[in-house]
Design an enzyme around this catalytic site. Sequence first.
Site: not given
Ligand code: GLA
Length: 473
Positions: A223, A256-258, A260, A284
């Site tokens: 993350d 989740e690099w792109p 952020y 999410d």
């Molecule tokens: C971020 C991620 C979610 C999950 C939560 C956990 O929001 O995008 O998929 O992993 O963190 O805290």
Amino acid sequence: MPPHVTRGRRRGYSRLAARDWRWGRAVPHDDWFLGQPRPPNPRGLGIRAVSHAAVPRRGGAMAAVRWMLRWVAVAAAAVAAALALDNGLARTPPMGWLHWERFLCGTDCAADPRRCVSEQLFVEMADRMAAEGWRDAGYEFICIDDCWMAPTRDKQGRLQADPRRFPGGIRKLADYVHSKGLKLGIYSDVGNRTCAGFPGSYNYYELDAQTFASWGVDLLKFDGCNSDSLELLAEGYRRMSLALNRTGRSIVYSCEWPFYLRPVQQPNYTEIKQYCNHWRNFYDVYDSWSSIKSILDWTALHQDTIVKIAGPGGWNDPDMLVIGNFGLSWDQSVTQMAMWAIMAAPLFMSNDLRHISPEAKCLLQNKDVIAINQDPLGKQGYQLVKDKNFQLWERPLSGRAYAVAVLNHQEIGGPQNFTFSLTLLGNGLACNPACSIRQVLPASRDWGVYSWLSSLSVEVNPTGTVLLKVLPL
Ligand code: GLA
């Protein structure tokens, strides 16, 4: 501006706050970047070696040639390092189960033993996955998300699982999961803390990668909360990727690099694909139609950038399948399944496999949809048409076939018909000179043979999708 990002006051930096909005409370990282000394540059990246190649001071033509050769060798090594990041994994979109959307950060096992994030939860899910057809349908990863950790690292600086909730530790859980013919995924964060406030991997990339490998972990979801700057975010994603590779264990790397990066800067997807096996671009997923719809709308809006980059080894990740929970109607569940197949999305369910309806199970285990999702050509689909009521999407498949989705996005009224010419499909080639068409969802049905100039009329329920497979003749 997305709710988790607030503009920094100085130097044009944005602050990547820890998505406090989802926790409904303030997390104190207001001054995480501003006024802080810049942390030291990370060391040890092969790629950086290029800039250290010494320039010859004297020695004429031969020395210059030698210097050039050395430079070429160093540059080649750097390129090789980059190519080496192709870890041979995720040749088709990974499939599995991930706890987050359904179980969030439940840590109070005394109050809620069946739903807290614990060894027992993953053991029970693994049992279901092996016994009830999930593994055989292709769902092979069982993945732990945030909140598995103890609040502090151990004396050697290693991450450790919360001892009350994971009494056997992760190694034992991994062994159990492997004994069921499944693989184990785990979660960490590029920054100082995870999004839920547990210890992050910043400054510990190498050690954490080694720890995960020593436990027998097969996938890491990494993350992007609580990173002190965009540079550190990028550096951290790269360093963890290299560190995972160095362990010698096959570990799928989910980023989740792109997501952020995007609010502040256009992601460099060519680079991201060199480091990650799949990557989140957008918020999410929630257990609601509006969430599914927003993911689809975002994807269509950005398809010119993101579709071409997806392929074997690297996939856009629109987040978990929420089918089998509370928020989606049957038609909306069909839409999520069909569209995740069209988008060549990783298929990670987040639901409770101990309590799931036969309909949801049947949809999630539908072999024909999964075959489209897992098509070996590995091309992501795209939206062809959007009008007031309908969207038409297609995905090129191996064997010159196409998957075609007709989505009725009207949220009022009853079933509606969408009529379109088959010449629209595959740049006019999908059904040229003729094709056979089979309906995959909402139910399997043979539609027969069509010629190139035919039109198709498809009846679709509101917020539902009809998924077809078009085979050339
Ligand atoms: C971020 C991620 C979610 C999950 C939560 C956990 O929001 O995008 O998929 O992993 O963190 O805290």
